[in-house]
Design a protein around this motif. Sequence first.
Motif, PDB file in Angstrom:
ATOM      1  N   LYS A  12     -15.281 -32.903  19.294  1.00  0.00           N
ATOM      2  CA  LYS A  12     -15.229 -31.439  19.383  1.00  0.00           C
ATOM      3  C   LYS A  12     -14.062 -30.940  18.527  1.00  0.00           C
ATOM      4  O   LYS A  12     -14.172 -30.978  17.303  1.00  0.00           O
ATOM      5  CB  LYS A  12     -15.181 -31.027  20.853  1.00  0.00           C
ATOM      6  CG  LYS A  12     -16.470 -31.475  21.570  1.00  0.00           C
ATOM      7  CD  LYS A  12     -16.553 -31.066  22.999  1.00  0.00           C
ATOM      8  CE  LYS A  12     -17.927 -31.302  23.593  1.00  0.00           C
ATOM      9  NZ  LYS A  12     -18.421 -32.686  23.555  1.00  0.00           N
ATOM     10  N   SER A  34     -18.018 -26.347  30.061  1.00  0.00           N
ATOM     11  CA  SER A  34     -18.675 -26.364  28.754  1.00  0.00           C
ATOM     12  C   SER A  34     -19.657 -25.227  28.538  1.00  0.00           C
ATOM     13  O   SER A  34     -19.864 -24.811  27.409  1.00  0.00           O
ATOM     14  CB  SER A  34     -19.373 -27.705  28.544  1.00  0.00           C
ATOM     15  OG  SER A  34     -20.276 -27.963  29.596  1.00  0.00           O
ATOM     16  N   HIS A  61     -19.843 -31.021  33.687  1.00  0.00           N
ATOM     17  CA  HIS A  61     -20.751 -31.531  32.662  1.00  0.00           C
ATOM     18  C   HIS A  61     -21.656 -32.626  33.248  1.00  0.00           C
ATOM     19  O   HIS A  61     -21.236 -33.402  34.118  1.00  0.00           O
ATOM     20  CB  HIS A  61     -19.939 -32.113  31.500  1.00  0.00           C
ATOM     21  CG  HIS A  61     -20.774 -32.478  30.320  1.00  0.00           C
ATOM     22  ND1 HIS A  61     -21.178 -33.762  30.074  1.00  0.00           N
ATOM     23  CD2 HIS A  61     -21.312 -31.708  29.346  1.00  0.00           C
ATOM     24  CE1 HIS A  61     -21.915 -33.786  28.968  1.00  0.00           C
ATOM     25  NE2 HIS A  61     -22.012 -32.539  28.503  1.00  0.00           N
ATOM     26  N   TYR A  88     -19.818 -39.164  27.087  1.00  0.00           N
ATOM     27  CA  TYR A  88     -20.780 -39.460  28.160  1.00  0.00           C
ATOM     28  C   TYR A  88     -20.458 -40.831  28.761  1.00  0.00           C
ATOM     29  O   TYR A  88     -20.400 -41.012  29.986  1.00  0.00           O
ATOM     30  CB  TYR A  88     -22.198 -39.445  27.572  1.00  0.00           C
ATOM     31  CG  TYR A  88     -23.273 -39.244  28.609  1.00  0.00           C
ATOM     32  CD1 TYR A  88     -24.032 -38.084  28.636  1.00  0.00           C
ATOM     33  CD2 TYR A  88     -23.519 -40.207  29.579  1.00  0.00           C
ATOM     34  CE1 TYR A  88     -25.009 -37.891  29.600  1.00  0.00           C
ATOM     35  CE2 TYR A  88     -24.480 -40.021  30.537  1.00  0.00           C
ATOM     36  CZ  TYR A  88     -25.226 -38.872  30.555  1.00  0.00           C
ATOM     37  OH  TYR A  88     -26.181 -38.682  31.508  1.00  0.00           O
ATOM     38  N   ALA A 147     -12.787 -32.232  27.520  1.00  0.00           N
ATOM     39  CA  ALA A 147     -13.543 -32.217  26.262  1.00  0.00           C
ATOM     40  C   ALA A 147     -13.315 -30.935  25.468  1.00  0.00           C
ATOM     41  O   ALA A 147     -13.211 -30.956  24.240  1.00  0.00           O
ATOM     42  CB  ALA A 147     -15.034 -32.396  26.565  1.00  0.00           C
ATOM     43  N   HIS A 148     -13.229 -29.789  26.185  1.00  0.00           N
ATOM     44  CA  HIS A 148     -13.133 -28.507  25.473  1.00  0.00           C
ATOM     45  C   HIS A 148     -11.722 -27.925  25.465  1.00  0.00           C
ATOM     46  O   HIS A 148     -11.524 -26.835  24.921  1.00  0.00           O
ATOM     47  CB  HIS A 148     -14.123 -27.501  26.072  1.00  0.00           C
ATOM     48  CG  HIS A 148     -15.542 -27.968  25.929  1.00  0.00           C
ATOM     49  ND1 HIS A 148     -16.274 -27.775  24.780  1.00  0.00           N
ATOM     50  CD2 HIS A 148     -16.340 -28.666  26.775  1.00  0.00           C
ATOM     51  CE1 HIS A 148     -17.473 -28.311  24.931  1.00  0.00           C
ATOM     52  NE2 HIS A 148     -17.542 -28.868  26.130  1.00  0.00           N
ATOM     53  N   SER A 196     -22.496 -35.442  32.313  1.00  0.00           N
ATOM     54  CA  SER A 196     -22.029 -36.834  32.255  1.00  0.00           C
ATOM     55  C   SER A 196     -21.077 -37.154  33.408  1.00  0.00           C
ATOM     56  O   SER A 196     -21.060 -38.284  33.913  1.00  0.00           O
ATOM     57  CB  SER A 196     -21.361 -37.130  30.911  1.00  0.00           C
ATOM     58  OG  SER A 196     -20.322 -36.216  30.654  1.00  0.00           O
ATOM     59  N   GLY A 256     -16.551 -39.771  19.394  1.00  0.00           N
ATOM     60  CA  GLY A 256     -15.991 -40.702  20.367  1.00  0.00           C
ATOM     61  C   GLY A 256     -15.225 -39.969  21.448  1.00  0.00           C
ATOM     62  O   GLY A 256     -15.285 -38.739  21.562  1.00  0.00           O
ATOM     63  N   ASN A 308     -17.210 -40.936  30.820  1.00  0.00           N
ATOM     64  CA  ASN A 308     -17.348 -40.385  32.167  1.00  0.00           C
ATOM     65  C   ASN A 308     -18.121 -41.320  33.095  1.00  0.00           C
ATOM     66  O   ASN A 308     -17.806 -41.428  34.281  1.00  0.00           O
ATOM     67  CB  ASN A 308     -18.015 -39.007  32.101  1.00  0.00           C
ATOM     68  CG  ASN A 308     -16.994 -37.946  31.718  1.00  0.00           C
ATOM     69  OD1 ASN A 308     -15.796 -38.153  31.858  1.00  0.00           O
ATOM     70  ND2 ASN A 308     -17.473 -36.820  31.222  1.00  0.00           N
TER      71      ASN A 308
HETATM   72  C1  PLP Z   1     -17.279 -31.367  29.289  1.00  0.00           C
HETATM   73  C2  PLP Z   1     -17.950 -32.432  28.486  1.00  0.00           C
HETATM   74  N1  PLP Z   1     -17.769 -33.726  28.824  1.00  0.00           N
HETATM   75  C3  PLP Z   1     -18.351 -34.728  28.150  1.00  0.00           C
HETATM   76  C4  PLP Z   1     -19.161 -34.478  27.078  1.00  0.00           C
HETATM   77  C5  PLP Z   1     -19.807 -35.630  26.392  1.00  0.00           C
HETATM   78  O1  PLP Z   1     -19.093 -35.976  25.256  1.00  0.00           O
HETATM   79  P1  PLP Z   1     -19.804 -36.747  24.048  1.00  0.00           P
HETATM   80  O2  PLP Z   1     -20.546 -35.709  23.274  1.00  0.00           O
HETATM   81  O3  PLP Z   1     -18.696 -37.374  23.294  1.00  0.00           O
HETATM   82  O4  PLP Z   1     -20.744 -37.738  24.661  1.00  0.00           O
HETATM   83  C6  PLP Z   1     -19.375 -33.140  26.674  1.00  0.00           C
HETATM   84  C7  PLP Z   1     -20.218 -32.748  25.535  1.00  0.00           C
HETATM   85  O5  PLP Z   1     -20.820 -33.387  24.783  1.00  0.00           O
HETATM   86  C8  PLP Z   1     -18.764 -32.103  27.399  1.00  0.00           C
HETATM   87  O6  PLP Z   1     -18.969 -30.824  27.074  1.00  0.00           O
END
Ligand code: PLP
Length: 394
Positions: free
Chosen positions: A242, A182, A136, A112, A209-210, A138, A248, A115
């Motif tokens: 993930k 996501s 997402h 988060y 992230a995924h 964020s 982190g 981003n």
């Molecule tokens: C696509 C995507 N970006 C960013 C995040 C945020 O990552 P974090 O959980 O490390 O804050 C997530 C999920 O949590 C996500 O699915």
Amino acid sequence: MTGLDTELDAGLEALRAAERYRVRRKVESRVGETARARVDGRDCIAFCSNDYLGLAQDPRVVEAFVNAARHWGVGSGASHLVSGHTVEHHALERELAEFVGRPRALLFSTGYMANLAVAGALLGRGDRVLEDRLNHASLIDGGLASGARFGRYAHGDVDALRRRLGHAHRGRTLVASDGVFSMDGDAAPLPTLANACRDVRAVLMIDDAHGFGVSGGGGRGSVEAAGLGLDDVPVLMATLGKAIGTFGAFVAGSDALIETLVQRARTYIYTTALPPAVAAATREALTIARTEEWRRERLRDHVARFRAGATALGLALMPSSSPIQPLAIGHEAAALSASESLFEAGFWVPAIRPPTVPAGTSRLRITFSAAHSTSDVDGLLEALAVVAGRHARR
Ligand SMILES: Cc1ncc(COP(=O)(O)O)c(C=O)c1O
């Protein structure tokens, strides 16, 4: 009760009435390597974590964490720029950069924050940011908070993006997209996105992230899998909580990009650094993720088995080849009731409702892990067949 409480209670009641009220289940114990958990007094198989490779409880990762905690203690004690940046963080940044084939990488405490950091550091008034509608939260929040002109384009629609991009723009243009979405599990059209950006000198940022750990050679992610590099996607972001199984996130790119983030990104500068033991555990997890290809193969097998079984059952699969396999339901109440029935049968699959997804598209979000066995997948399909039959009879 204060006036504020009365107002808040009315807001909470409205959420309940709309079937959008959220509750947290309590995990009492977990054997992450088998995706089994005891939750709210019930033993279940979890099909809802993002621990795609089954690394969160790998004994080697746990040992690296414990050993580092003995050496460093728990907290990092300060932000990176004050005194919280240890050799453990530094080594992880080097290893991440090398892994994704970029000059540098910078660690963030969460995805988060990473981003928020990028849009905040790169954009200001006179600039613009264009984002996929299903990005997402964020990424969306980062764009909105940046002060740049903000726009969204239709999901995965590069023609719509091109129309919004128009011709060259005076200020800087950032185009940001999830690599793998996501809540839908589908992949962004990375090569065509990169072409559209190149044509108008827009900067492309991908939040992987995924995809990181899951796709691409050795799990290098969606950008590598699409055959793209630094020139096509100057800003690569991915999370470590993930597939990597720890916590982190990082941003990887050129020396100038990373140095700009170090100097200007508020969510980097004004926050406590990750615990060094998390960095140490992540180094170990990264090595395992890179070398144990069988984890990705098993994951792919589970997804293929599930999709074949779900198709045979006539379930409403969405077009995803990732470990995120949502089943479209529609109304919030129906998604909640299906999730509850599955939980009673011993399968933990959450109902995802608005505002996380658009109204009318509530769904079951099923996620697979290398920690599942083939019989776990078959068991889930059997339970889904029962739940779907019950729904059809209503
Ligand atoms: C696509 C995507 N970006 C960013 C995040 C945020 O990552 P974090 O959980 O490390 O804050 C997530 C999920 O949590 C996500 O699915």
